[in-house]
Motif scaffolding. Structure first.
Motif: not given
Length: 244
Positions: A162-167, A160, A176, A170
Motif C-alpha cells: 500500500s505505501k509503495p503504491w502511493r510512491l 505490504d 491520485e 505519484s
C-alpha cells in the motif's frame, strides 16, 4: 434524484430506446441523433483506471527506476506488475505460493478458500498468466512448494504494497484517487474495449456475478461510440455546413 451517475445511466438507456425506435421505424433518426450529442460527462470510477497505454509505460518505467535507485524492493515491483497483467486481486498475488503456480500451463490455481468468491461459488479460481507475467514469476527466487512467490522483507510475514503504491502512483503521474484495485478495473476495461464479452471478463477476473462484468461491456460500448463520434466530428461539420 439518484445523482450524476444515475442521470448518465438514464440517458444511455434513453439513447438505446431511441436507437431501437429508429431501427423499428417508430422514431425519426434526427430525434435519436439529438439525444446522442448530449454531453453526459464521464463516470467517476472511470477516472481511476489506466485508460491510456502510455500510462502503463509510465508505470513500468517508474517501477524499473525505483528498483534501480534502491527505493523499491524488486519483489514489490514484480507483484504489482503481475496484478496489472492478470487483473488479480491484491491478496491473490501477495498470498500466492509456488504450489498454486503451473508455469508449463501458464496458470495459477486458487483453491476455494484462497480467493474472495470461493466460499460463495464453491469453485476454484483459475488465473491465466500472459507470457510477460510468467517471465516475472520465473525471475523470483525459487522456493519450496508452500513458500510465497513474492517474498516479504525479513521483518514481515506478508508483503505490504500500500505505501509503495502511493510512491509509485505519484512518481508515475497516475491519478491520485487510483488504488491498487484500479489495476484490476483497468484490465477489465481494456478487455471490454478490445471486444471481450461479459462472460470472458467474468472468467478472467473471477467475478461471482456476470452483472459486474457486464458493466465494463456497457461502458466500453459507450466509449467506442464516443470515439467514433469524435473521429468523424470534422467530417460531420462539413456535411452539415453544406446542407445548410
Amino acid at each position: 434524484t439518484g445523482g450524476a451517475g444515475t442521470a448518465r445511466s438514464a440517458i444511455r438507456l434513453f439513447r438505446a430506446i431511441l436507437n431501437w425506435g429508429v431501427i423499428e421505424g417508430f422514431v425519426p433518426k434526427n430525434i435519436a441523433d439529438a439525444a446522442r450529442y448530449v454531453d453526459i460527462g464521464r463516470d467517476g470510477k472511470r477516472e481511476t483506471i489506466l485508460d491510456d497505454p502510455q500510462a502503463y509505460a509510465r508505470l513500468w518505467g517508474t517501477l524499473d527506476t525505483l528498483v534501480d535507485q534502491h527505493r523499491l524492493r524488486k519483489p514489490v515491483a514484480d507483484a504489482i506488475r503481475v496484478i496489472a497483467l492478470t487483473g488479480a486481486r491484491r491478496g491473490e498475488i501477495l498470498d500466492l505460493r509456488w504450489s498454486m503456480v503451473n508455469l508449463e500451463k501458464g496458470i495459477i490455481t486458487l483453491q476455494i478458500d484462497a480467493h474472495k468468491t470461493g466460499r460463495k461459488t464453491g469453485d476454484v479460481r483459475i488465473i491465466g498468466l500472459p507470457i510477460l507475467a510468467q517471465k516475472i514469476i520465473q525471475e523470483q527466487p525459487e522456493g519450496q512448494f508452500g513458500d510465497l512467490v513474492f517474498q516479504p522483507s525479513r521483518s514481515a510475514n506478508r508483503m505490504d504494497i500500500s505505501k509503495p503504491w502511493r510512491l509509485i502512483r505519484s512518481e508515475a503521474g497516475l491519478p491520485e484517487c487510483m488504488g491498487l484495485h484500479g489495476l484490476r478495473h483497468s484490465l477489465a476495461s481494456r478487455m471490454a474495449m478490445e471486444g471481450a464479452e461479459a462472460a470472458e471478463i467474468m472468467t478472467t477476473l473471477g467475478h461471482r456475478d456476470i452483472t459486474t462484468s457486464q458493466k465494463y461491456v456497457h461502458w466500453a460500448k459507450s466509449q467506442r461510440q464516443d470515439l467514433a463520434e469524435r473521429a468523424v466530428a470534422s467530417i460531420t461539420a462539413v456535411i452539415k455546413a453544406n446542407e445548410s
